[in-house]
Design a protein around this motif. Structure first.
Motif, mmCIF file in Angstrom:
data_model
loop_
_atom_site.group_PDB
_atom_site.id
_atom_site.type_symbol
_atom_site.label_atom_id
_atom_site.label_comp_id
_atom_site.label_asym_id
_atom_site.label_seq_id
_atom_site.Cartn_x
_atom_site.Cartn_y
_atom_site.Cartn_z
ATOM 1 N N SER A 140 0.844 -1.199 0.000
ATOM 2 C CA SER A 140 0.000 0.000 0.000
ATOM 3 C C SER A 140 0.876 1.244 0.000
ATOM 4 N N LYS A 141 0.778 2.014 -1.090
ATOM 5 C CA LYS A 141 1.574 3.243 -1.205
ATOM 6 C C LYS A 141 1.179 4.223 -0.098
ATOM 7 N N ASP A 142 -0.121 4.249 0.232
ATOM 8 C CA ASP A 142 -0.610 5.161 1.266
ATOM 9 C C ASP A 142 -0.013 4.787 2.624
ATOM 10 N N THR A 144 10.787 11.895 1.423
ATOM 11 C CA THR A 144 10.034 11.334 0.294
ATOM 12 C C THR A 144 9.244 12.470 -0.349
ATOM 13 N N ALA A 145 8.713 12.238 -1.532
ATOM 14 C CA ALA A 145 7.953 13.291 -2.212
ATOM 15 C C ALA A 145 6.698 13.655 -1.410
ATOM 16 N N LYS A 146 6.343 14.930 -1.427
ATOM 17 C CA LYS A 146 5.091 15.366 -0.776
ATOM 18 C C LYS A 146 3.922 14.698 -1.485
ATOM 19 N N LEU A 205 0.760 9.875 -10.362
ATOM 20 C CA LEU A 205 -0.410 9.221 -9.772
ATOM 21 C C LEU A 205 -0.072 7.764 -9.497
ATOM 22 N N LYS A 206 -0.319 7.325 -8.275
ATOM 23 C CA LYS A 206 0.030 5.956 -7.911
ATOM 24 C C LYS A 206 -1.176 5.215 -7.350
ATOM 25 N N ALA A 207 -1.533 4.111 -7.992
ATOM 26 C CA ALA A 207 -2.547 3.227 -7.414
ATOM 27 C C ALA A 207 -2.003 2.743 -6.079
ATOM 28 N N GLY A 232 1.099 0.345 -11.754
ATOM 29 C CA GLY A 232 0.217 1.261 -11.035
ATOM 30 C C GLY A 232 0.679 2.689 -10.914
ATOM 31 N N VAL A 233 1.873 3.018 -11.458
ATOM 32 C CA VAL A 233 2.347 4.404 -11.382
ATOM 33 C C VAL A 233 2.215 5.055 -12.755
ATOM 34 N N VAL A 234 1.510 6.177 -12.800
ATOM 35 C CA VAL A 234 1.324 6.878 -14.075
ATOM 36 C C VAL A 234 1.833 8.307 -13.907
ATOM 37 N N ILE A 235 2.684 8.725 -14.830
ATOM 38 C CA ILE A 235 3.247 10.082 -14.765
ATOM 39 C C ILE A 235 2.820 10.842 -16.014
ATOM 40 N N LEU A 236 2.170 11.975 -15.814
ATOM 41 C CA LEU A 236 1.595 12.722 -16.946
ATOM 42 C C LEU A 236 2.022 14.182 -16.888
ATOM 43 N N ILE A 286 -1.306 10.908 -4.901
ATOM 44 C CA ILE A 286 -0.771 11.891 -5.853
ATOM 45 C C ILE A 286 0.491 12.475 -5.227
ATOM 46 N N GLU A 287 1.557 12.488 -5.998
ATOM 47 C CA GLU A 287 2.845 12.877 -5.447
ATOM 48 C C GLU A 287 3.489 14.008 -6.206
ATOM 49 N N GLN A 288 4.312 14.745 -5.500
ATOM 50 C CA GLN A 288 5.201 15.730 -6.113
ATOM 51 C C GLN A 288 6.196 14.969 -7.010
ATOM 52 N N PHE A 289 6.461 15.477 -8.184
ATOM 53 C CA PHE A 289 7.430 14.839 -9.095
ATOM 54 C C PHE A 289 8.854 15.190 -8.642
ATOM 55 N N LEU A 290 9.673 14.177 -8.490
ATOM 56 C CA LEU A 290 11.070 14.406 -8.114
ATOM 57 C C LEU A 290 11.954 14.161 -9.325
ATOM 58 N N LYS A 291 12.868 15.088 -9.570
ATOM 59 C CA LYS A 291 13.751 14.939 -10.716
ATOM 60 C C LYS A 291 15.122 14.525 -10.205
ATOM 61 N N ILE A 324 18.184 10.906 -10.254
ATOM 62 C CA ILE A 324 18.606 9.621 -10.776
ATOM 63 C C ILE A 324 18.382 8.556 -9.701
ATOM 64 N N GLU A 325 17.878 7.390 -10.149
ATOM 65 C CA GLU A 325 17.438 6.382 -9.188
ATOM 66 C C GLU A 325 18.479 5.301 -8.939
ATOM 67 N N CYS A 326 18.367 4.697 -7.776
ATOM 68 C CA CYS A 326 19.166 3.506 -7.463
ATOM 69 C C CYS A 326 18.389 2.651 -6.470
ATOM 70 N N TYR A 373 17.446 -0.910 -14.855
ATOM 71 C CA TYR A 373 17.004 -0.203 -16.060
ATOM 72 C C TYR A 373 15.636 -0.743 -16.411
ATOM 73 N N LYS A 374 14.601 0.065 -16.102
ATOM 74 C CA LYS A 374 13.224 -0.436 -16.137
ATOM 75 C C LYS A 374 12.555 -0.329 -17.492
ATOM 76 N N ARG A 375 12.979 0.627 -18.313
ATOM 77 C CA ARG A 375 12.268 0.830 -19.587
ATOM 78 C C ARG A 375 12.716 -0.172 -20.629
ATOM 79 N N VAL A 404 13.018 8.610 -0.743
ATOM 80 C CA VAL A 404 12.452 7.282 -1.004
ATOM 81 C C VAL A 404 11.350 7.410 -2.058
ATOM 82 N N ILE A 405 11.500 6.669 -3.151
ATOM 83 C CA ILE A 405 10.461 6.601 -4.178
ATOM 84 C C ILE A 405 9.478 5.498 -3.808
ATOM 85 N N GLU A 406 10.018 4.404 -3.322
ATOM 86 C CA GLU A 406 9.151 3.301 -2.900
ATOM 87 C C GLU A 406 9.919 2.357 -1.996
ATOM 88 N N TYR A 407 9.138 1.606 -1.189
ATOM 89 C CA TYR A 407 9.687 0.481 -0.442
ATOM 90 C C TYR A 407 9.220 -0.801 -1.118
HETATM 91 P P1 AMP Z 1 7.255 2.719 -8.365
HETATM 92 O O1 AMP Z 1 6.361 1.651 -8.913
HETATM 93 O O2 AMP Z 1 6.766 3.402 -7.133
HETATM 94 O O3 AMP Z 1 8.691 2.275 -8.300
HETATM 95 O O4 AMP Z 1 7.305 3.844 -9.502
HETATM 96 C C1 AMP Z 1 7.695 3.513 -10.798
HETATM 97 C C2 AMP Z 1 8.632 4.554 -11.323
HETATM 98 O O5 AMP Z 1 7.960 5.812 -11.412
HETATM 99 C C3 AMP Z 1 9.823 4.831 -10.427
HETATM 100 O O6 AMP Z 1 10.864 3.922 -10.620
HETATM 101 C C4 AMP Z 1 10.200 6.221 -10.859
HETATM 102 O O7 AMP Z 1 10.967 6.183 -12.049
HETATM 103 C C5 AMP Z 1 8.887 6.855 -11.161
HETATM 104 N N1 AMP Z 1 8.420 7.646 -10.010
HETATM 105 C C6 AMP Z 1 7.689 7.214 -8.973
HETATM 106 N N2 AMP Z 1 7.446 8.203 -8.107
HETATM 107 C C7 AMP Z 1 8.034 9.312 -8.604
HETATM 108 C C8 AMP Z 1 8.145 10.673 -8.169
HETATM 109 N N3 AMP Z 1 7.572 11.108 -7.041
HETATM 110 N N4 AMP Z 1 8.852 11.517 -8.945
HETATM 111 C C9 AMP Z 1 9.425 11.116 -10.093
HETATM 112 N N5 AMP Z 1 9.350 9.849 -10.573
HETATM 113 C C10 AMP Z 1 8.668 8.962 -9.829
#
Ligand code: AMP
Ligand code: GLY
Length: 426
Positions: free
Chosen positions: A106-108, A121-123, A148-150, A158-162, A190-195, A197-199, A219-221, A287-290
């Motif tokens: 649960s993202k929430d 973490t992002a607001k 937007l995250k389900a 479940g993560v959509v970025i628009l 709904i989250e603030q977009f963070l710019k 590089i991920e690890c 490398y997810k894409r 933290v983007i996700e756990y």
């Molecule tokens: P997640 O399923 O939570 O890992 O999200 C999938 C991908 O969406 C992440 O690996 C990031 O590349 C991107 N992402 C998720 N949350 C954010 C955020 N707040 N800001 C920017 N990119 C994000």
């Protein structure tokens, strides 16, 4: 020790490879495993979410430890199932109980946890069907891109970025009112977009203490240059060049320690891996996700870089004596390249025979979606095979992994040729 490992991907093949090297291993079973895990133990035709089937097998085979690879059984409460059963209670389970698995499920829940413990973490704000109008207003008050995250598990989709506000509102409606992701999108974060590089950063914890494992970058894409659709992961490297001592210290002090302490303070037991999806924003980690498990394909580079006996660490987790164990890293670098079926992550075919596997000598092959057909190996999923190599440096590890890739072929085979492109000069 008699061990049952649950799962069937490249992650589980890498875990099986590592467990098989343990000096305290007596027998290893993998449920259901794949054509690669057979080299390290016995494959058992059981699904990781078939708790009753697993119970019967564990009792019949006198299993001492169950290692849970994927998240589903954890989120569904496999660890709790074991603790609630007199005969299973003494079996060690590597993977957290249902409550803590909500950090991934649960993202929430994860966001509330991070807010409570001041973890960067992002607001965010969370909305439901009933608060859709407030959700629109929240979006109107933000700048794009809109994240937007389900709330629940949505198979990585479940993560959509628009970029556009109108599209974001439409998507929010689709998720909440039209149940785009079913029950998983009954709530949307709904989250603030963070710019940045991920690890991926990993620890193993017994609930009291933790040990840091080698970090990785995946490398997810699907496409080169990080273009196109998201996949389960197309390759990985370890170590990560920008994860220097200073950055890792920040992660430790601002994220890892507050997480482990926070779980303890909240009375939430945690025995297993914690996967921190981190984004580096101008040198600051967020933290983007756990995730409540290891990453895939990160495990295919993390396990090769772990010198310590993995079962010894697992024993430390189960008996809550992890602080007494020693974790050593291999100094070499590691890189992995995922071979996938043509069409993946959309429609693809299975059942293609893999050629050349026996000619690969200097690399490690971690099977993902494969199945044995007599002596032949057939593709059996979108992600088919991870080719991992060591190297003194990352460019050398990558060169070697790609040399291994060139020896393998199957109809429709695709892979990214640029793993590491953004952080490694090859
Ligand atoms: P997640 O399923 O939570 O890992 O999200 C999938 C991908 O969406 C992440 O690996 C990031 O590349 C991107 N992402 C998720 N949350 C954010 C955020 N707040 N800001 C920017 N990119 C994000
Ligand atoms: N490679 C990312 C994950 O396992 O979720």
């Amino acid at each position: 020790m008699r061990v049952l490992l649950l799962g069937s991907g490249g992650r589980e093949n890498a875990l099986a490879w590592k467990i098989a090297q343990s000096s305290i291993l007596e027998a290893l079973f993998i449920a259901p495993g794949n054509a690669g895990t057979k080299a390290y133990g016995v494959n058992v035709p059981l699904q990781p979410t078939d708790f009753k089937g697993i119970e019967d097998f564990v009792l019949a085979e006198k299993i001492d430890m169950v290692v849970v690879g994927p998240e589903d059984p954890l989120v569904l409460g496999i660890h709790d199932y074991f603790l609630a059963n007199e005969a299973l209670k003494k079996v060690g389970v590597i993977g957290p109980q249902k409550e803590a698995a909500q950090l991934e499920g649960s993202k929430d829940y994860a966001k509330k946890f991070m807010a409570r413990h001041n973890i960067p973490t992002a607001k965010y704000a969370t909305f439901t069907k009933e608060t859709l109008t407030q959700g629109y207003a929240f979006l109107e008050g933000m700048k794009g891109p809109y994240v937007l995250k389900a709330d629940g598990l949505a198979a990585g989709k479940g993560v959509v970025i628009l970029d556009e506000l109108a599209a974001a509102k439409e998507e929010l409606k689709n998720m909440l009112a039209n149940a785009k992701f079913g029950a998983a999108s009954e709530k949307v974060v709904i989250e603030q977009f963070l710019k940045g590089i991920e690890c991926s950063v990993f620890v193993i914890s017994d609930g009291d203490s933790y040990k840091l494992l080698p970090e990785a970058k995946d490398y997810k894409r699907i496409g080169e240059g990080d273009a196109g659709l998201n996949t389960g992961g197309m390759g990985a490297i370890s170590p990560v060049p920008f994860c220097d001592a200073g950055f890792m210290d920040r992660i430790k002090n601002q994220i890892i320690i507050p997480t482990v302490k926070g779980l303890k303070a909240d009375g939430i037991p945690y025995k297993g891996f914690i996967f921190f999806g981190i984004i580096n924003v101008k040198g600051e980690p967020f933290v983007i996700e756990y995730n409540c498990r290891m990453g895939d394909p990160e495990t295919e580079v993390v396990m090769p870089r772990l010198r310590s006996d993995l079962l010894d660490l697992f024993e430390g987790v189960a008996s809550q004596t992890l602080s007494e164990r020693d974790v050593q890293f291999d100094d070499r670098c590691a890189a992995t390249v995922m071979l996938v079926a043509g069409g993946y992550p959309e429609k693809y075919e299975k059942g293609k025979q893999l050629f050349g596997l026996n000619t690969v000598n200097d690399q490690m092959l971690f099977h993902a979606g494969t199945k044995a057909d007599g002596p032949a190996v057939l593709s059996n999923g979108g992600r088919v095979m991870a080719v991992t190599s060591y190297g003194k440096t990352l460019p050398l590890a990558l060169d070697s992994a790609y040399a291994g890739v060139k020896k393998i072929d199957f109809e429709g085979m695709y892979y990214r040729k640029d793993i590491g492109f953004d952080v490694v000069d090859r």
